[in-house]
Design a protein around this motif. Structure first.
Motif, mmCIF file in Angstrom:
data_model
loop_
_atom_site.group_PDB
_atom_site.id
_atom_site.type_symbol
_atom_site.label_atom_id
_atom_site.label_comp_id
_atom_site.label_asym_id
_atom_site.label_seq_id
_atom_site.Cartn_x
_atom_site.Cartn_y
_atom_site.Cartn_z
ATOM 1 N N GLN A 22 18.849 0.852 64.806
ATOM 2 C CA GLN A 22 17.802 -0.060 64.349
ATOM 3 C C GLN A 22 16.561 0.044 65.232
ATOM 4 O O GLN A 22 15.438 0.169 64.736
ATOM 5 N N PHE A 25 14.649 3.267 64.685
ATOM 6 C CA PHE A 25 13.878 3.256 63.443
ATOM 7 C C PHE A 25 12.621 2.391 63.586
ATOM 8 O O PHE A 25 11.544 2.774 63.120
ATOM 9 N N TYR A 79 26.012 7.208 57.032
ATOM 10 C CA TYR A 79 24.571 6.982 56.937
ATOM 11 C C TYR A 79 23.845 7.489 58.191
ATOM 12 O O TYR A 79 22.811 8.145 58.094
ATOM 13 N N PHE A 83 20.985 10.371 58.540
ATOM 14 C CA PHE A 83 19.700 10.066 59.165
ATOM 15 C C PHE A 83 19.422 11.036 60.319
ATOM 16 O O PHE A 83 18.291 11.486 60.498
ATOM 17 N N ARG A 86 18.384 14.402 58.942
ATOM 18 C CA ARG A 86 17.008 14.269 58.456
ATOM 19 C C ARG A 86 15.995 14.319 59.608
ATOM 20 O O ARG A 86 14.938 14.949 59.506
ATOM 21 N N ARG A 103 6.165 6.810 53.286
ATOM 22 C CA ARG A 103 7.344 6.282 52.591
ATOM 23 C C ARG A 103 6.961 4.994 51.892
ATOM 24 O O ARG A 103 6.136 4.230 52.381
ATOM 25 N N SER A 107 11.576 1.981 50.166
ATOM 26 C CA SER A 107 12.399 2.929 50.919
ATOM 27 C C SER A 107 12.563 2.479 52.366
ATOM 28 O O SER A 107 13.657 2.549 52.931
ATOM 29 N N THR A 111 16.067 1.333 54.184
ATOM 30 C CA THR A 111 16.530 1.971 55.418
ATOM 31 C C THR A 111 16.736 0.942 56.522
ATOM 32 O O THR A 111 17.739 0.980 57.236
ATOM 33 N N THR A 112 15.808 0.003 56.650
ATOM 34 C CA THR A 112 15.933 -1.043 57.674
ATOM 35 C C THR A 112 17.200 -1.866 57.450
ATOM 36 O O THR A 112 17.959 -2.131 58.390
ATOM 37 N N LEU A 115 20.358 0.316 58.225
ATOM 38 C CA LEU A 115 20.572 0.512 59.665
ATOM 39 C C LEU A 115 20.980 -0.784 60.362
ATOM 40 O O LEU A 115 21.610 -0.758 61.409
#
Length: 198
Positions: A22, A25, A79, A83, A86, A103, A107, A111-112, A115
């Motif tokens: 988290q 990101f 997941y 990630f 990627r 993004r 999206s 993702t948030t 995560l």
């Protein structure tokens, strides 16, 4: 009361500052200057809900159903591995991260949330551990402890997301972005392995 609030604040900060999926990101989105406010707000609201849920006694429920944590563990590992791959692929590209296509808000929100909620450690740290510590303070002051932990979350995510956004001009070279993506990829992969190993 103030000392209990301060204990909650410091405990919350101690648990949240460790680099995890988290936080990585939030850092990445801050440096990209992309939907930073949304990401920070989602992280704060999620943390607050989990901390308050743990304080209300949901931690005991989570502890009684370990199968839920196992499902989250495997889903989170898959997941995080995706990630990481990627991020490594992005690091191989010669363009700067800011040159990537923006993004969509949806999206970034998805993702948030993934995560945050696919990580079983978030439940152990915020719901079970912080909830247990809050409830040890006694009926009258457990919510003061929880409030301190929530304020710690607010301070951390605002500093990380908006601080990274403020430094994005300094960090916009392709070389810096490669390093950021490699570090994020390594963190995500290490966390996936940690979840798989248990």
């Amino acid at each position: 009361m103030l000392s209990i609030w301060g204990t909650g604040l410091l405990t919350g900060l101690a648990l949240i500052i460790a680099i995890g999926a988290q936080n990585a990101f939030v850092l990445r989105q801050g440096i990209r200057r992309e939907h930073v406010g949304v990401v920070v707000a989602l992280c704060i609201v999620s943390d607050a809900a989990l901390i308050l849920g743990g304080t209300a006694g949901i931690g005991a429920l989570v502890s009684q159903f370990p199968a839920i944590l196992d499902i989250l563990r495997w889903g989170g590992a898959v997941y995080l591995t995706w990630f990481a791959v990627r991020s490594f692929r992005s690091a191989l590209k010669p363009a700067a991260l800011t040159a990537e296509a923006p993004r969509s808000r949806g999206s970034v929100v998805a993702t948030t949330l993934a995560l945050t909620y696919l990580n079983p450690h978030v439940y152990l740290d915020t719901v079970v551990l912080l909830g247990s510590l809050a409830n040890q303070q006694g009926e009258g002051t457990r919510w003061v402890f929880a409030a301190g932990a929530v304020v710690g979350s607010i301070i951390w995510f605002c500093a990380l997301g908006f601080g990274a956004r403020g430094l994005s001009g300094v960090l916009k070279s392709p070389r810096t972005w490669r390093v950021v993506d490699v570090v994020i990829g390594v963190v995500m992969l290490a966390l996936a392995v940690k979840l798989i190993v248990g």
